[in-house]
Structures are given as C-alpha cells and as structure tokens.
Enzyme design. Structure first.
Site, PDB file in Angstrom:
ATOM      1  CG  ASP A   1      -1.999   1.017   1.173  1.00  0.00           C
ATOM      2  OD1 ASP A   1      -2.295   1.511   0.065  1.00  0.00           O
ATOM      3  OD2 ASP A   1      -2.563   1.346   2.229  1.00  0.00           O
TER       4      ASP A   1
ATOM      5  CG  ASN B   1       2.065   1.311  -5.063  1.00  0.00           C
ATOM      6  OD1 ASN B   1       2.913   1.160  -4.205  1.00  0.00           O
ATOM      7  ND2 ASN B   1       1.606   0.315  -5.814  1.00  0.00           N
TER       8      ASN B   1
ATOM      9  CG  ASN C   1      -7.607  -2.416  -5.857  1.00  0.00           C
ATOM     10  OD1 ASN C   1      -6.687  -3.185  -5.609  1.00  0.00           O
ATOM     11  ND2 ASN C   1      -7.939  -1.465  -5.001  1.00  0.00           N
TER      12      ASN C   1
HETATM   13  C1  FPP Z   1      -2.135   0.054  -3.276  1.00  0.00           C
HETATM   14  O1  FPP Z   1      -1.596   1.377  -3.233  1.00  0.00           O
HETATM   15  C2  FPP Z   1      -1.477  -0.697  -4.345  1.00  0.00           C
HETATM   16  C3  FPP Z   1      -2.123  -1.279  -5.384  1.00  0.00           C
HETATM   17  C4  FPP Z   1      -3.584  -1.218  -5.580  1.00  0.00           C
HETATM   18  C5  FPP Z   1      -1.364  -1.986  -6.450  1.00  0.00           C
HETATM   19  C6  FPP Z   1      -0.233  -2.849  -5.963  1.00  0.00           C
HETATM   20  C7  FPP Z   1       0.481  -3.376  -7.136  1.00  0.00           C
HETATM   21  C8  FPP Z   1       1.819  -3.393  -7.295  1.00  0.00           C
HETATM   22  C9  FPP Z   1       2.775  -2.932  -6.255  1.00  0.00           C
HETATM   23  C10 FPP Z   1       2.395  -3.986  -8.532  1.00  0.00           C
HETATM   24  C11 FPP Z   1       2.780  -5.409  -8.233  1.00  0.00           C
HETATM   25  C12 FPP Z   1       3.091  -6.155  -9.443  1.00  0.00           C
HETATM   26  C13 FPP Z   1       2.877  -7.489  -9.595  1.00  0.00           C
HETATM   27  C14 FPP Z   1       3.319  -8.128 -10.829  1.00  0.00           C
HETATM   28  C15 FPP Z   1       2.194  -8.321  -8.587  1.00  0.00           C
HETATM   29  P1  FPP Z   1      -2.603   2.613  -3.413  1.00  0.00           P
HETATM   30  O2  FPP Z   1      -2.701   2.925  -4.869  1.00  0.00           O
HETATM   31  O3  FPP Z   1      -3.898   2.294  -2.751  1.00  0.00           O
HETATM   32  O4  FPP Z   1      -1.827   3.743  -2.650  1.00  0.00           O
HETATM   33  P2  FPP Z   1      -2.498   4.980  -1.896  1.00  0.00           P
HETATM   34  O5  FPP Z   1      -3.260   4.379  -0.739  1.00  0.00           O
HETATM   35  O6  FPP Z   1      -1.321   5.779  -1.457  1.00  0.00           O
HETATM   36  O7  FPP Z   1      -3.379   5.669  -2.870  1.00  0.00           O
END
Ligand code: FPP
Length: 235
Positions: free
Chosen positions: A15, A17, A63
């Site tokens: 979490d 990103n 998502n």
């Molecule tokens: C949550 O952060 C993250 C995700 C929904 C995507 C996670 C995916 C990856 C790290 C890529 C992994 C790749 C493979 C091949 C498995 P968020 O977007 O909710 O972050 P935020 O809460 O800061 O908005």
C-alpha cells in the site's frame, strides 16, 4: 539474528503507491511502477532467506472502482512483471500461485497467469501467492458455495462441516496460515485481505510507503515478529 524465528508465511498488503507518486508530483501509475520494482526485490529477497510462503495483495475485488486509466496501468504492469517473473522466478525455484477470480482479466493476462502457474507447478522453493482480483469475503463465499454443493448432492451433512473443510476450499488450500502480515503506508486496516487465514496472524503496520520499502525495513518487521509472544488464544 541467526536463530531468530522467521515466519513461515508472510502476507504483504502493498500500500501507498498513490501517495508516493503524489508526494513527487507524479501520476499514480508512476507509484505503481515504482511499487512493482519493490515487489520484485522483496520476492527475490524472501526467496533467498528461505521464507516458505509469501502472499502479496496486488489487486482487490474493490480496485476495479478506480479510474479506468489507473486500472489499465496496473494491468499493463502485471503483464510486464509477470512476463519478467517467468524467467526470474524459475531460476529462483519459486512456485507461483494466484489467489482470486482471475477469469475477469483480459485473455493476454489470463494466459500469462495460466502459463506461470503451469510452468512453476513443480518448483520446490518458496511459494509466492499473488492475490489478483482477490477479496477475503468473496473467497469465503466461494468456499461456502463449494461446500453447499456437496451438501446438495447428499455427500455432506451441514453439521459435519468443519473449520478445516472451509480452509481446504480457500485459494490457499494446503498452505499454512500467514504468521505475519505487514502493511506499509501506515494504514491500520485489514482491507479484506486473508480474512479467514489471518485469525491468529501477527500484524506489523509500517509508516513507510510501499515503493520506499527496503529489505532492511522487512528485516525490522521480522525482528518485531520474532519478539512477539504468540499464544493462539491460550496463555
Ligand atoms: C495500493 O496502493 C497498491 C495497489 C492497488 C497496487 C499494488 C500493485 C503493485 C505494487 C504492482 C505489483 C506487481 C505485480 C506483478 C504483482 P494505493 O494505490 O492504494 O496507494 P495509496 O493508498 O497511497 O493511494
């Protein structure tokens, strides 16, 4: 710490990103791209230190509600990294499993998922579970539906349904429950991740965004885990 107790099964809610990207004035997709690189580093590290099971939460059943562009960027990343993983994980002897309803993905991604599952099936190293289109509640509903079918056929009496029967109808059938679940980004939520399996898991919430997480941070979580006293409801 040489004789420190390592979890057999580690779960990671990847979490932060989006916030990582926002802090840098970048689009959210850039945060996911940075997160995917960290995913690769952490998988390799866990495999090398001898972890038996690693489950990463990559895409939840919820998502899909994100903007179309972001969902598409994530699908593109899954394809790129899974294709890359096909070579790398094989040399690492990693066995890859997917948790979730992967039938919802486009044919290209579905084929890749099937190919990785098939090619890595007989690998004997770390089991990597990638939760894609996964939700803990949906997983339990699916298990209940499978058991209800046995009841309907007259093969099972409702009063004979046990906890282990539910466990063996989950995507993680045959695997030990997670011992430790870590959540970077500082959020104190389960977010529908391994609801059944995490009944006695230890949680470590880390105030670090996923794309910033290092192997040292992971080691710190292992140290915290090793210092905990797990009682499983006993004393
Ligand atoms: C949550 O952060 C993250 C995700 C929904 C995507 C996670 C995916 C990856 C790290 C890529 C992994 C790749 C493979 C091949 C498995 P968020 O977007 O909710 O972050 P935020 O809460 O800061 O908005």
């Amino acid at each position: 710490m040489a004789d420190r107790a390592l979890p057999r099964h580690l779960g990671i809610i990847m979490d932060g990103n989006g916030r990582w990207a926002k802090k840098r004035g970048l689009p959210r997709s850039a945060g996911h791209a940075a997160g995917a690189k960290v995913f690769k580093t952490i998988v390799r590290y866990c495999s090398r230190i001898g972890l038996e099971y690693l489950t990463v939460y990559a895409f939840s059943t919820e998502n899909w509600k994100r903007p179309h562009d972001e969902v598409m960027a994530l699908m593109g990343l899954f394809k790129t990294y899974l294709r890359d993983a096909l070579d790398n994980f094989l040399s690492e002897n990693v066995k890859v499993r997917f948790l979730g309803d992967t039938s919802a993905f486009d044919p290209q991604l579905k084929d890749l998922i099937d190919e990785i599952t098939r090619v890595s099936e007989n690998r004997t190293g770390m089991v990597l579970n990638i939760a894609l289109n996964y939700g803990g509640r949906a997983e339990i509903v699916r298990a209940v539906q499978l058991l209800a079918t046995d009841v309907q056929k007259g093969q099972l009496l409702p009063e004979n349904i046990t906890e282990s029967m539910i466990s063996s109808h989950l995507y993680t059938a045959g695997q030990p429950d997670p011992d430790l679940i870590i959540r970077p980004s500082g959020e104190n939520r389960i977010s529908n991740f391994m609801l059944w399996q995490s009944a006695y898991a230890e949680y470590v919430v880390m105030d670090i965004l996923w794309p910033d997480l290092t192997t040292e941070d992971l080691e710190h979580a292992f140290d915290l885990y090793a210092a905990r006293s797990r009682r499983f409801g006993g004393i």
